[in-house]
Design an enzyme around this catalytic site. Structure first.
Site, PDB file in Angstrom:
ATOM      1  N   GLY A 403      34.424 -20.176   3.055  1.00  0.00           N
ATOM      2  CA  GLY A 403      33.475 -22.338   2.568  1.00  0.00           C
ATOM      3  C   GLY A 403      32.545 -22.183   3.293  1.00  0.00           C
ATOM      4  N   GLU A 404      31.551 -21.236   4.353  1.00  0.00           N
ATOM      5  CA  GLU A 404      30.694 -21.148   4.654  1.00  0.00           C
ATOM      6  C   GLU A 404      29.444 -21.913   4.076  1.00  0.00           C
ATOM      7  N   LYS A 529       1.787   3.060   5.477  1.00  0.00           N
ATOM      8  CA  LYS A 529       1.077   3.636   4.779  1.00  0.00           C
ATOM      9  C   LYS A 529       0.715   2.825   3.705  1.00  0.00           C
ATOM     10  N   ARG A 537       4.459   4.797  -1.466  1.00  0.00           N
ATOM     11  CA  ARG A 537       4.671   5.491  -0.127  1.00  0.00           C
ATOM     12  C   ARG A 537       4.553   6.509  -0.796  1.00  0.00           C
ATOM     13  N   GLY A 603     -33.518  14.272  -6.051  1.00  0.00           N
ATOM     14  CA  GLY A 603     -33.504  14.471  -7.378  1.00  0.00           C
ATOM     15  C   GLY A 603     -33.323  12.880  -7.716  1.00  0.00           C
ATOM     16  N   GLY A 605     -31.727   9.685  -9.928  1.00  0.00           N
ATOM     17  CA  GLY A 605     -30.176   9.012 -10.144  1.00  0.00           C
ATOM     18  C   GLY A 605     -30.210   7.903 -10.812  1.00  0.00           C
ATOM     19  N   VAL A 610     -33.245  10.238  -4.922  1.00  0.00           N
ATOM     20  CA  VAL A 610     -31.745  11.391  -2.967  1.00  0.00           C
ATOM     21  C   VAL A 610     -33.278  12.111  -2.382  1.00  0.00           C
ATOM     22  N   ASP A 720     -17.200  11.352 -14.827  1.00  0.00           N
ATOM     23  CA  ASP A 720     -18.376  11.637 -14.990  1.00  0.00           C
ATOM     24  C   ASP A 720     -18.537  13.193 -15.048  1.00  0.00           C
ATOM     25  N   LYS A 722     -19.700  17.082 -15.629  1.00  0.00           N
ATOM     26  CA  LYS A 722     -20.690  17.693 -16.162  1.00  0.00           C
ATOM     27  C   LYS A 722     -21.608  18.844 -15.224  1.00  0.00           C
ATOM     28  N   ASN A 725     -23.734  17.062 -12.035  1.00  0.00           N
ATOM     29  CA  ASN A 725     -23.215  16.664 -10.932  1.00  0.00           C
ATOM     30  C   ASN A 725     -22.077  17.623  -9.890  1.00  0.00           C
ATOM     31  N   ASP A 738     -22.221  12.455  -7.076  1.00  0.00           N
ATOM     32  CA  ASP A 738     -21.913  11.645  -7.690  1.00  0.00           C
ATOM     33  C   ASP A 738     -20.719  10.893  -8.264  1.00  0.00           C
ATOM     34  N   THR A 757     -20.112  10.235 -20.225  1.00  0.00           N
ATOM     35  CA  THR A 757     -21.233  11.192 -20.597  1.00  0.00           C
ATOM     36  C   THR A 757     -21.326  11.517 -21.870  1.00  0.00           C
TER      37      THR A 757
HETATM   38  N1  LIG Z   1     -25.589  15.814  -1.807  1.00  0.00           N
HETATM   39  C1  LIG Z   1     -27.152  16.336  -2.454  1.00  0.00           C
HETATM   40  N2  LIG Z   1     -27.641  17.429  -2.157  1.00  0.00           N
HETATM   41  C2  LIG Z   1     -28.292  18.228  -3.218  1.00  0.00           C
HETATM   42  N3  LIG Z   1     -28.714  17.140  -3.899  1.00  0.00           N
HETATM   43  C3  LIG Z   1     -27.952  15.961  -4.384  1.00  0.00           C
HETATM   44  C4  LIG Z   1     -27.158  15.315  -3.529  1.00  0.00           C
HETATM   45  N4  LIG Z   1     -26.663  14.120  -3.750  1.00  0.00           N
HETATM   46  C5  LIG Z   1     -27.862  14.322  -5.539  1.00  0.00           C
HETATM   47  N5  LIG Z   1     -28.688  15.034  -5.657  1.00  0.00           N
HETATM   48  C6  LIG Z   1     -29.593  15.430  -6.199  1.00  0.00           C
HETATM   49  O1  LIG Z   1     -30.333  13.909  -6.902  1.00  0.00           O
HETATM   50  C7  LIG Z   1     -29.408  14.157  -8.008  1.00  0.00           C
HETATM   51  C8  LIG Z   1     -28.784  12.577  -8.390  1.00  0.00           C
HETATM   52  O2  LIG Z   1     -27.965  11.748  -8.024  1.00  0.00           O
HETATM   53  P1  LIG Z   1     -26.871  11.560  -8.575  1.00  0.00           P
HETATM   54  O3  LIG Z   1     -25.898  12.223  -9.281  1.00  0.00           O
HETATM   55  O4  LIG Z   1     -25.781  11.080  -6.650  1.00  0.00           O
HETATM   56  O5  LIG Z   1     -27.325   9.649  -8.850  1.00  0.00           O
HETATM   57  P2  LIG Z   1     -26.940   8.879  -9.652  1.00  0.00           P
HETATM   58  O6  LIG Z   1     -27.912   8.045  -9.914  1.00  0.00           O
HETATM   59  O7  LIG Z   1     -25.758   9.081 -10.037  1.00  0.00           O
HETATM   60  O8  LIG Z   1     -26.987   9.836 -11.093  1.00  0.00           O
HETATM   61  P3  LIG Z   1     -26.716   9.370 -12.165  1.00  0.00           P
HETATM   62  O9  LIG Z   1     -27.440   9.011 -12.679  1.00  0.00           O
HETATM   63  O10 LIG Z   1     -26.783  10.669 -13.289  1.00  0.00           O
HETATM   64  O11 LIG Z   1     -25.404   8.713 -12.408  1.00  0.00           O
HETATM   65  C9  LIG Z   1     -28.347  14.778  -8.210  1.00  0.00           C
HETATM   66  O12 LIG Z   1     -28.322  15.192  -9.737  1.00  0.00           O
HETATM   67  C10 LIG Z   1     -28.280  16.336  -7.535  1.00  0.00           C
HETATM   68  O13 LIG Z   1     -29.984  17.309  -8.648  1.00  0.00           O
HETATM   69  N1  LIG Z   2      30.275 -19.839  -4.725  1.00  0.00           N
HETATM   70  C1  LIG Z   2      30.892 -19.406  -4.775  1.00  0.00           C
HETATM   71  N2  LIG Z   2      31.814 -18.897  -3.563  1.00  0.00           N
HETATM   72  C2  LIG Z   2      32.289 -18.780  -3.588  1.00  0.00           C
HETATM   73  C3  LIG Z   2      32.319 -17.135  -3.925  1.00  0.00           C
HETATM   74  N3  LIG Z   2      32.764 -15.906  -3.729  1.00  0.00           N
HETATM   75  C4  LIG Z   2      33.644 -16.902  -2.573  1.00  0.00           C
HETATM   76  N4  LIG Z   2      33.480 -18.115  -2.171  1.00  0.00           N
HETATM   77  C5  LIG Z   2      33.046 -18.883  -0.264  1.00  0.00           C
HETATM   78  O1  LIG Z   2      33.994 -19.774  -1.518  1.00  0.00           O
HETATM   79  C6  LIG Z   2      33.625 -21.165  -0.435  1.00  0.00           C
HETATM   80  C7  LIG Z   2      34.615 -22.188  -1.421  1.00  0.00           C
HETATM   81  O2  LIG Z   2      33.714 -23.569  -0.576  1.00  0.00           O
HETATM   82  P1  LIG Z   2      31.613 -23.808   0.177  1.00  0.00           P
HETATM   83  O3  LIG Z   2      30.871 -23.625  -1.257  1.00  0.00           O
HETATM   84  O4  LIG Z   2      32.010 -24.096   1.341  1.00  0.00           O
HETATM   85  O5  LIG Z   2      31.214 -22.088   0.238  1.00  0.00           O
HETATM   86  C8  LIG Z   2      32.373 -20.764  -0.176  1.00  0.00           C
HETATM   87  C9  LIG Z   2      32.160 -19.569  -0.455  1.00  0.00           C
HETATM   88  O6  LIG Z   2      32.724 -19.321   0.812  1.00  0.00           O
HETATM   89  C10 LIG Z   2      31.421 -17.369  -4.617  1.00  0.00           C
HETATM   90  O7  LIG Z   2      31.754 -15.910  -5.943  1.00  0.00           O
HETATM   91  N5  LIG Z   2      30.332 -18.705  -5.618  1.00  0.00           N
HETATM   92  N1  LIG Z   3       1.966  10.641   4.763  1.00  0.00           N
HETATM   93  C1  LIG Z   3       2.682  11.064   5.558  1.00  0.00           C
HETATM   94  N2  LIG Z   3       3.339   9.476   6.325  1.00  0.00           N
HETATM   95  C2  LIG Z   3       4.120  10.602   7.231  1.00  0.00           C
HETATM   96  C3  LIG Z   3       3.731  11.172   7.751  1.00  0.00           C
HETATM   97  N3  LIG Z   3       4.752  11.464   9.549  1.00  0.00           N
HETATM   98  C4  LIG Z   3       5.467   9.566   8.837  1.00  0.00           C
HETATM   99  N4  LIG Z   3       5.197   9.508   7.777  1.00  0.00           N
HETATM  100  C5  LIG Z   3       5.822   8.200   7.753  1.00  0.00           C
HETATM  101  O1  LIG Z   3       6.465   8.630   6.373  1.00  0.00           O
HETATM  102  C6  LIG Z   3       6.306   6.814   5.753  1.00  0.00           C
HETATM  103  C7  LIG Z   3       6.679   7.000   3.960  1.00  0.00           C
HETATM  104  O2  LIG Z   3       6.116   5.914   3.363  1.00  0.00           O
HETATM  105  P1  LIG Z   3       4.673   5.218   3.627  1.00  0.00           P
HETATM  106  O3  LIG Z   3       3.832   5.337   3.305  1.00  0.00           O
HETATM  107  O4  LIG Z   3       4.806   3.619   3.646  1.00  0.00           O
HETATM  108  O5  LIG Z   3       4.255   5.645   5.306  1.00  0.00           O
HETATM  109  C8  LIG Z   3       4.843   6.897   6.275  1.00  0.00           C
HETATM  110  C9  LIG Z   3       4.163   6.959   7.181  1.00  0.00           C
HETATM  111  O6  LIG Z   3       5.131   6.087   8.118  1.00  0.00           O
HETATM  112  C10 LIG Z   3       3.188  12.280   7.426  1.00  0.00           C
HETATM  113  O7  LIG Z   3       2.802  12.987   8.320  1.00  0.00           O
HETATM  114  N5  LIG Z   3       2.479  11.484   6.402  1.00  0.00           N
END
Ligand SMILES: Nc1ncnc2c1ncn2[C@@H]1O[C@H](COP(=O)(O)OP(=O)(O)OP(=O)(O)O)[C@@H](O)[C@H]1O
Ligand SMILES: Nc1nc2c(ncn2[C@@H]2O[C@@H]3COP(=O)(O)O[C@H]3[C@H]2O)c(=O)[nH]1
Ligand SMILES: Nc1nc2c(ncn2[C@@H]2O[C@@H]3COP(=O)(O)O[C@H]3[C@H]2O)c(=O)[nH]1
Length: 907
Positions: A403-404, A529, A537, A603, A605, A610, A720, A722, A725, A738, A757
């Site tokens: 009856g609620e 998280k 999760r 390099g 890119g 870079v 990507d 290769k 990279n 990259d 690529t």
């Molecule tokens: N952290 C790094 N250390 C040394 N060299 C790097 C580094 N990052 C990039 N390079 C050099 O620069 C080049 C181009 O870098 P990257 O591939 O990130 O650029 P991009 O514009 O994304 O290139 P792409 O056109 O191939 O996607 C690399 O192939 C590498 O030779």
């Molecule tokens: N509508 C509905 N009411 C239910 C059911 N089972 C129990 N009830 C109860 O029946 C009551 C009838 O009066 P209310 O509508 O005030 O509140 C309702 C619920 O508390 C159900 O399956 N449907």
């Molecule tokens: N990933 C991770 N989650 C943890 C850890 N300890 C506790 N948790 C909790 O576990 C939860 C699982 O659900 P969520 O990923 O939402 O959030 C996470 C955290 O709150 C840990 O060491 N690693």
């Protein structure tokens, strides 16, 4: 959850609840089920099979259910109070029972002894309320036949899960400037590839009938008034939603008997208790301002003085005198803020209605002794049947509340309740019921606020924030072994443990075993998280305490508004990687673009150069600074990719992935400050050597497997791969660089962007069938082949020819003799046309690759700990030694135009 155990689960299709009633939701589901089971003709939308009444069957229904949780717990407390009352009354402890509902004045007219069994003489029995509700016609007995068994609803509500709409995948087709050397990265589809729209995923929602359609299923069966006492009866055939205001007053006809079948005299008592309060001790123990305000709010409930009422006085007339304007507006909690708020003293009217029934003639259990005992047991507690529109819904017995709905929602009775055994029912007036609700609500709020204050992370929160949180909290209970949160499931809620202990475990990538992480107890929280990340999760939370665990559950919205910004919430359960990232951010916080000095170009890119850089003050380290022309990014519509590159690299913390330390931007460029890998590109070494032997290839492939393991376990696809990279650090370990095409995928989802690529793209990318991490396994096979032979397996004179060769499959490729049988076996298993068949993508995940016989004897642990000696040790003489890189002339194009459109504000 208590919701599981709630007995009256039948549904009321006519009830226009506002999405906040859990009971309504349960009734809704039950009604649908009863309707579905009913042989009577139903509108199509109501033909839902019982089995389909699960969470996923009806998104409308499920969200209705979830929305309803809040309302449920709100009055669950009240129901408990009422049950307590009943329990105590059984013990003949009337006074203490009444005191449970504080705020009642001393009874002046009633003698204690009259209350001893909750029965007092009352010449004006309450049956008048029900008089007019007695049905005129009896329902046919078939209504209760076996086929109309009570609908069994077993709702397992998982507050952590909720169906979500499936977003349409983004489709990006754009071109990257063709500035690459051999293997050219592209993000343009082959011209002949049929570009189909991404698969349309219809999120079919089962239609849940609205109230009017439900009403169309009305069946005219009536109650058998001869046999049963109708305690409350729904209005017959109401075609319009029941009015919400004003509440329908039950019809009264003084002096008439409750029902034809009532056999015992009904007694009716109005009991008033002294104005003593539960909250006195409660307010005393707290000195905070918030508590003070609560105290005032509770005091606001102080009830109007009321003249003692003579026993048997007409309740409705007295009631009218008592109700103040504030109260007549229902005395809802919002009134509590108003000064001088006053609601009338709720008169606790606790009539004991004793209903009797005649034995039913049909469908009774045989009268064997066992059945008799059962019957007797039921007789003791009383049993009622709930029906609606003549359809049997459920049977209630024991301390159940009914009856609620009508009083909660100011609507007409939504179901008919019929006594089928002798039963004692207690009745509480609307006003009283609402007052109890309000009072218990306030008490509950204060209790939660108190508790939150005792939790270290919340202790500094403002009082009003705590009250807001308390208002939306839902308490849930779990039994030992229950998975409160399951890793990988979608999550929408945040939990604070108020009682008991939980165990945190994380499923291991390769073993599927759950690794114990930690125990959490009272005051600890979890579940943040998923709310901060992509809804998934990241760990299991299992109820550990034998006596169960209670959690206060907070929804996503409240979490986002009030909690998510707390530092502790952000970092409490950071894994080591996240902690290291934080350290990095801290370390580079003060470094600006102007602090960097260019040493040489490493390099070139797609979007710029870079450079090897050093900070002004520190010559012991060097970095790689990737500089990207904003105008060119916009021209080629790569904004999203660049943002994603920054995000993924910025979060990654894996020794097989180049680290991104900081990003900068100015009017012309975006910059990424990365760790420098001075061993050069793997491609350069391959070019110089021609090809690698089996074991060298194994080492580099294993490094990539580790990088993929890290990325794929986070649902990130790289896209990507290769040799260009793959960069070697000074020790000779390779790292992935990259991340321009890397993308975080939703679990189980695909992506359709045509990128990669040509020599390395998987067939499904070419065919635009949608791809996922399995495309990376394809490219891993291609990489192996290229490292072993010096050329990728699928190579044409232009991309179109390359695609054609790819589509012919790996079996059409001739494997040179230097590729060992095990290596070719692995390559072929990686390069399967069907993505689902690729090694790494199946049940065992990436560990299947690690376990492949080509890797037999490979020291994975040494690789992971960087103790394994790399096959090639590059020569790197200093932190500024760029001899492992080619020389690059200055950019002939000069500086690009400014771009201040702001698309890169989050970079
Ligand atoms: N952290 C790094 N250390 C040394 N060299 C790097 C580094 N990052 C990039 N390079 C050099 O620069 C080049 C181009 O870098 P990257 O591939 O990130 O650029 P991009 O514009 O994304 O290139 P792409 O056109 O191939 O996607 C690399 O192939 C590498 O030779
Ligand atoms: N509508 C509905 N009411 C239910 C059911 N089972 C129990 N009830 C109860 O029946 C009551 C009838 O009066 P209310 O509508 O005030 O509140 C309702 C619920 O508390 C159900 O399956 N449907
Ligand atoms: N990933 C991770 N989650 C943890 C850890 N300890 C506790 N948790 C909790 O576990 C939860 C699982 O659900 P969520 O990923 O939402 O959030 C996470 C955290 O709150 C840990 O060491 N690693």
């Amino acid at each position: 959850m208590k919701i599981k155990h709630y007995p009256g689960k039948a549904v009321d299709a006519s009830l226009s609840l506002e999405g906040s009633s859990a009971m309504g939701a349960l009734y809704e589901a039950n009604w649908l089920q009863a309707a579905a089971q009913s042989p009577s003709p139903q509108p199509p939308s109501l033909r839902i099979s019982p089995g389909k009444l699960s969470r996923q069957s009806s998104s409308a229904g499920s969200s209705f259910l979830l929305d309803g949780i809040s309302a449920l717990s709100k009055y669950q407390m009240t129901l408990e109070n009422i049950r307590n009352l009943e329990q105590q009354s059984r013990n003949n402890n009337i006074m203490s029972t009444i005191k449970e509902l504080n705020g009642y004045r001393k009874p002046s007219t009633l003698q204690l002894d009259q209350h001893q069994d909750w029965v007092t003489e009352d010449p004006e029995p309450i049956e008048d309320h029900y008089q007019e509700k007695i049905p005129e016609t009896a329902p046919p007995k078939e209504e209760y036949s076996a086929k109309d068994k009570p609908a069994v609803n077993h709702y397992v509500l998982d507050p952590t899960e909720r169906p979500r709409p499936i977003p349409r995948p983004r489709q990006q087709l754009s071109v990257k400037p063709p500035s690459l050397r051999r293997s050219q990265t592209m993000s343009q589809p082959p011209s002949y590839a049929t570009l189909r729209s991404p698969l349309r995923l219809h999120n079919k929602k089962p239609t849940v009938s609205n109230s009017s359609s439900a009403y169309s299923t009305f069946s005219s069966a009536a109650e058998d008034a001869q046999d049963q006492v109708v305690i409350c009866q729904q209005p017959q055939r109401v075609m319009v939603p029941p009015p919400r205001e004003p509440p329908p007053e039950p019809p009264r006809r003084p002096g008439k008997p409750l029902s034809r079948s009532q056999t015992t005299v009904q007694r009716y008592a109005t009991i008033r208790m002294p104005n003593q309060s539960l909250y006195r001790s409660y307010t005393q123990k707290d000195s905070t301002g918030r508590r003070h305000s609560l105290e005032q709010a509770v005091k606001g409930l102080r009830l109007q003085e009321e003249e003692p009422r003579e026993q048997g006085t007409d309740t409705s007339s007295t009631k009218q005198r008592q109700i103040s304007p504030a109260a007549s507006s229902n005395g809802s909690s919002k009134d509590l803020n108003g000064e001088g708020f006053c609601i009338p003293r709720p008169r606790l009217i606790v009539p004991v209605h004793t209903y009797a029934r005649r034995r039913r003639t049909g469908n009774l259990k045989d009268q064997s002794s066992g059945a008799q005992e059962e019957e007797e047991e039921a007789e003791k507690d009383g049993r009622v049947e709930v029906s609606r529109e003549g359809k049997y819904l459920s049977t209630l017995s024991g301390a159940k509340v009914l009856g609620e709905l009508a009083i909660l929602y100011n609507c007409q009775r939504t179901a008919t309740i019929t006594a089928i055994t002798e039963c004692n029912l207690w009745a509480i007036e609307r006003q009283c019921f609402q007052t109890i609700m309000m009072r218990t609500g306030l008490i509950r709020q204060a209790e939660y606020t108190d508790f939150l204050k005792s939790v270290p992370i919340f202790k500094d929160l403002a009082d009003d924030t705590l009250i807001k949180i308390s208002d939306v909290l839902e308490e849930t209970h779990y039994q030992r072994g229950d998975y409160i949160v399951r890793q990988g499931a979608r999550g929408d809620t945040f939990f604070i443990i108020s009682k008991g202990k939980v165990r945190v475990t994380i499923k291991q990538q390769d073993t599927q075993e759950e690794k114990f992480i930690r125990m959490l107890g009272k005051g600890d929280f979890f579940g943040e998280k998923a709310l901060q990340g992509d809804d998934l999760r990241t760990a299991n939370i299992i109820c550990e305490s034998p006596e169960g665990v209670s959690c206060l559950v907070i929804d996503r919205e409240t979490f986002n508004q009030l909690i998510s910004n707390l530092d502790e919430i952000k970092h409490r359960y950071d894994d080591e990687g996240a902690m290291e990232r934080r350290k990095i951010n801290e370390e580079f916080r003060d470094i600006n673009l102007t602090d960097l000095r260019v040493i040489a170009t490493l390099g070139v890119g797609g979007f710029g150069r870079v450079e090897l850089v050093q900070t002004n003050g520190d010559s012991s380290r060097s970095f790689a600074l990737k500089q990207m022309k904003k105008s060119q990014i916009v021209e080629t519509r790569q904004q999203q990719h660049i943002m994603s590159e920054k995000e993924i690299m910025g979060e990654a913390n894996c020794q097989f992935i180049v680290k991104l330390f900081k990003t900068f931007k100015d009017k012309k460029y975006l910059y990424m400050l990365m760790e420098s890998c001075l061993g050069g590109e793997l491609w350069t070494i391959l070019r110089d050597k021609g090809n690698f032997d089996d074991s060298t290839t194994r080492f580099y492939t294993a490094c990539v497997v580790e990088a993929f393991d890290y990325l794929h376990s986070r649902n990130i696809i790289y896209r990507d791969l290769k040799p260009e990279n793959l960069l070697l650090n000074e020790r000779g370990y390779v790292k992935l660089v990259d991340f321009g095409f890397a993308k975080k995928l939703q679990t189980g989802r695909k992506t359709w962007t045509f990128c990669g690529t040509p020599e390395y793209v998987a067939p499904e990318v070419i065919l635009n069938r949608g791809h996922d991490i399995s495309a990376d396994y394809w490219s891993l096979g291609v990489l192996m082949f290229e490292l072993l032979t010096g050329t990728p397996p699928f190579t044409g004179s232009d991309p179109m020819r390359t695609y054609n060769i790819i589509l012919k499959g790996i079996d059409a490729i001739e494997f040179p003799r230097n590729i060992t049988r095990n290596a070719s076996n692995l390559i072929k298993k990686l390069c399967r046309d069907n993505p689902a068949e690729r090694l790494g993508y199946q049940r065992g995940g990436i560990s299947e690759i690690q376990k492949h016989k080509w890797f037999d004897g490979f020291y994975w642990w040494g690789l992971q700990n960087c103790t394994l000696e790399p096959p090639i040790k590059p020569t790197v003489k200093s932190v500024v030694d760029t001899t492992n890189f080619d020389d690059y002339p200055p950019d002939p194009e000069g500086p690009p135009p400014d771009d201040v459109t702001g698309w890169d504000k989050d970079f």
